[in-house]
Write a protein that holds these residues in place. Structure first.
Motif, PDB file in Angstrom:
ATOM      1  N   ILE A  49       0.869  -1.192   0.000  1.00 31.48           N
ATOM      2  CA  ILE A  49       0.000   0.000   0.000  1.00 31.48           C
ATOM      3  C   ILE A  49       0.901   1.236   0.000  1.00 31.48           C
ATOM      4  N   PRO A  50       0.387   2.378  -0.463  1.00 36.57           N
ATOM      5  CA  PRO A  50       1.223   3.590  -0.400  1.00 36.57           C
ATOM      6  C   PRO A  50       1.496   3.942   1.061  1.00 36.57           C
ATOM      7  N   ASP A  51       2.636   4.601   1.346  1.00 38.81           N
ATOM      8  CA  ASP A  51       2.945   5.029   2.721  1.00 38.81           C
ATOM      9  C   ASP A  51       1.837   5.935   3.234  1.00 38.81           C
ATOM     10  N   TYR A  52       1.590   5.873   4.535  1.00 38.75           N
ATOM     11  CA  TYR A  52       0.548   6.746   5.103  1.00 38.75           C
ATOM     12  C   TYR A  52       0.927   7.154   6.519  1.00 38.75           C
ATOM     13  N   ASN A  53       0.335   8.257   6.981  1.00 41.81           N
ATOM     14  CA  ASN A  53       0.588   8.711   8.356  1.00 41.81           C
ATOM     15  C   ASN A  53      -0.562   8.341   9.273  1.00 41.81           C
ATOM     16  N   ASN A  54      -1.782   8.624   8.811  1.00 44.12           N
ATOM     17  CA  ASN A  54      -2.961   8.319   9.650  1.00 44.12           C
ATOM     18  C   ASN A  54      -3.893   7.423   8.873  1.00 44.12           C
ATOM     19  N   ILE A  55      -4.631   6.594   9.651  1.00 41.99           N
ATOM     20  CA  ILE A  55      -5.665   5.805   8.988  1.00 41.99           C
ATOM     21  C   ILE A  55      -6.873   6.713   8.815  1.00 41.99           C
ATOM     22  N   SER A  56      -7.209   7.007   7.579  1.00 41.71           N
ATOM     23  CA  SER A  56      -8.382   7.859   7.320  1.00 41.71           C
ATOM     24  C   SER A  56      -8.860   7.600   5.903  1.00 41.71           C
ATOM     25  N   LYS A  57     -10.043   8.131   5.628  1.00 43.33           N
ATOM     26  CA  LYS A  57     -10.616   8.022   4.282  1.00 43.33           C
ATOM     27  C   LYS A  57      -9.721   8.686   3.244  1.00 43.33           C
ATOM     28  N   GLU A  58      -8.862   9.602   3.715  1.00 40.19           N
ATOM     29  CA  GLU A  58      -8.024  10.379   2.784  1.00 40.19           C
ATOM     30  C   GLU A  58      -6.787   9.607   2.325  1.00 40.19           C
ATOM     31  N   MET A  59      -6.557   8.406   2.868  1.00 34.99           N
ATOM     32  CA  MET A  59      -5.385   7.638   2.430  1.00 34.99           C
ATOM     33  C   MET A  59      -5.473   7.412   0.912  1.00 34.99           C
ATOM     34  N   PRO A  60      -4.322   7.443   0.209  1.00 39.92           N
ATOM     35  CA  PRO A  60      -4.396   7.226  -1.251  1.00 39.92           C
ATOM     36  C   PRO A  60      -5.065   5.888  -1.584  1.00 39.92           C
ATOM     37  N   VAL A  61      -4.744   4.855  -0.782  1.00 37.24           N
ATOM     38  CA  VAL A  61      -5.460   3.564  -0.880  1.00 37.24           C
ATOM     39  C   VAL A  61      -5.719   3.134   0.563  1.00 37.24           C
ATOM     40  N   PHE A  62      -6.975   2.870   0.869  1.00 38.01           N
ATOM     41  CA  PHE A  62      -7.344   2.626   2.266  1.00 38.01           C
ATOM     42  C   PHE A  62      -6.874   1.254   2.756  1.00 38.01           C
ATOM     43  N   TYR A  63      -6.325   1.250   3.968  1.00 32.51           N
ATOM     44  CA  TYR A  63      -6.019  -0.028   4.647  1.00 32.51           C
ATOM     45  C   TYR A  63      -6.073   0.227   6.144  1.00 32.51           C
ATOM     46  N   ASN A  64      -6.838  -0.598   6.859  1.00 31.94           N
ATOM     47  CA  ASN A  64      -6.910  -0.448   8.316  1.00 31.94           C
ATOM     48  C   ASN A  64      -6.562  -1.786   8.965  1.00 31.94           C
ATOM     49  N   PRO A  65      -5.443  -1.844   9.714  1.00 31.00           N
ATOM     50  CA  PRO A  65      -5.059  -3.131  10.327  1.00 31.00           C
ATOM     51  C   PRO A  65      -6.112  -3.645  11.311  1.00 31.00           C
ATOM     52  N   LEU A  66      -6.899  -2.753  11.923  1.00 30.24           N
ATOM     53  CA  LEU A  66      -7.927  -3.220  12.879  1.00 30.24           C
ATOM     54  C   LEU A  66      -9.012  -4.036  12.176  1.00 30.24           C
ATOM     55  N   SER A  67      -9.163  -3.811  10.874  1.00 24.70           N
ATOM     56  CA  SER A  67     -10.184  -4.577  10.137  1.00 24.70           C
ATOM     57  C   SER A  67      -9.723  -5.992   9.835  1.00 24.70           C
ATOM     58  N   SER A  68      -8.463  -6.315  10.174  1.00 25.97           N
ATOM     59  CA  SER A  68      -7.979  -7.673   9.896  1.00 25.97           C
ATOM     60  C   SER A  68      -8.810  -8.707  10.663  1.00 25.97           C
TER      61      SER A  68
END
Ligand code: SAM
Length: 351
Positions: A12-31
């Motif tokens: 996934i692209p690098d990200y700082n915060n988990i949010s809708k604004e991520m270039p491609v969404f990924y949330n580890p809590l959804s694992s």
């Protein structure tokens, strides 16, 4: 960046915060939701799936790698997500089977699959048209849990016609409110949406349903939709009394709620799953044995009785000694599901 989850590797692209604004969404809590999803799909013997909001592709890729699914339709409205889905299919060496990738508004997808996993941001209600894209099974995520729990009770009424206030058993109330909503939405298009499995985890609820035709089935489901009455003073909950027998005050009517069985299947733990996922699976396997549409939250009972909380093990032991069924619940660390009436629990607390 590369992430490992389940049996998959995902870029996934690098990200700082988990949010809708991520270039491609990924949330580890959804694992956790994804662990449980692959296990449900395996148990149901599903062969093909529509993943209409794929983001990185992690969900569809895990279905492919960890269940019997060999046909996956990936879709996302975000064109950057499509690039990553392609990269991630390669990264996981997925070459066989039937893979479709599209870049559409999910509501424009025409194909029909055996199973659909609707996983949007927030409420999935705007996407329920997608029920038409499944011939058999539906998995769905709602992340607006504060609405369903009653923490945002005005929104619950406005959005879902759901009358709710925050209670000590807020996530079970939330999930049962959501299931009633989905059953009613299915009924609008004359389909029975029969609950198979449901759980809460962190910021989201996941519900799995079997879609069938037939007025009898729909009527049977609707007959299991009702209300729970809740006393905000002593936290007593009842399926039928509207006045609290202890405080003599009018109770709050919460609903509509689905009061039938939430779980029709039992799942197996897997050694590579997140510990939290295995714990949810184990707790649900146990609590599903007890036919009661709510549990008791021990700290709230202690608060009402102005006593300390006895150790949970002791309470459970005592209830079993008295011949009642009792198990812990995945909805809360401090909850027990039992067929014992409230006055018995109170007596145990007092003694
Ligand atoms: N299923 C993914 C997973 O397990 O990691 C996460 C999905 S994320 C919560 C929601 C995704 O829906 C985003 O990637 C977003 O671009 C996409 N999306 C939002 N609106 C959409 C629409 N109308 N049609 C298709 N995709 C949409």
């Amino acid at each position: 960046m590369i992430i490992k989850e389940g049996l998959a590797k995902i870029e996934i692209p690098d990200y700082n915060n988990i949010s809708k604004e991520m270039p491609v969404f990924y949330n580890p809590l959804s694992s956790i939701g994804r662990d449980i999803a692959v296990e449900v799909a395996s148990k149901l013997g599903i062969k093909n799936v529509l993943d209409p909001m794929s983001a990185s592709g992690i969900r569809g890729i895990r279905y492919y790698l960890e269940s019997n699914i060999r046909e996956v339709h990936f879709n996302d409205i975000n064109p950057i997500a499509i690039e990553y889905i392609k990269k991630n299919l390669e990264l996981n060496n997925i070459k066989e089977g039937k893979i479709i990738i599209s870049n559409l508004d999910a509501r424009a997808i025409e194909q029909k699959y055996e199973y659909i996993d609707i996983d949007p941001f927030g409420s999935a209600t705007p996407y329920l048209y997608l029920i038409n894209n499944t011939s058999k099974y539906l998995a769905i995520t709602y992340t607006d849990t504060a609405v369903w729990t009653g923490e945002k009770h005005r929104k619950a009424y406005i959005r879902y016609n759901f009358n709710v206030i925050k209670t000590p058993i807020k996530h079970e109330i939330g999930v049962r409110g959501l299931v009633a909503h989905l059953i009613n939405k299915g009924a609008e298009i004359e389909r029975a949406l029969i609950p198979i499995y449901a759980h809460s985890a962190y910021h989201y609820y996941r519900v799995y349903m079997l879609k069938r035709k037939g007025s009898n089935r729909i009527e049977k489901l609707k007959s299991q939709i009702g209300y729970l009455y809740y006393c905000p003073k002593c936290y007593y909950i009842s399926e039928s009394e509207s006045v609290c027998p202890y405080c003599k005050r009018k109770m709050f009517r919460i609903g509509p709620l689905y009061l039938g069985k939430l779980w029709a299947i039992k799942l197996d733990k897997r050694d590579y799953f997140n510990k939290q996922s295995n714990k949810i699976i184990e707790r649900i396997n146990e609590e599903s044995e007890i036919d009661k549409p709510y549990y008791y939250e021990l700290p709230s009972i202690a608060k009402a009785l102005k006593t300390n909380i006895p150790p949970m093990d002791k309470i459970m032991e005592k209830l079993k000694e008295l011949g009642y069924k009792v198990e812990r619940t995945h909805f809360s660390e401090n909850g027990i599901r039992t067929n014992a009436p409230y006055y018995i629990i109170k007596t145990i607390f007092s003694s």
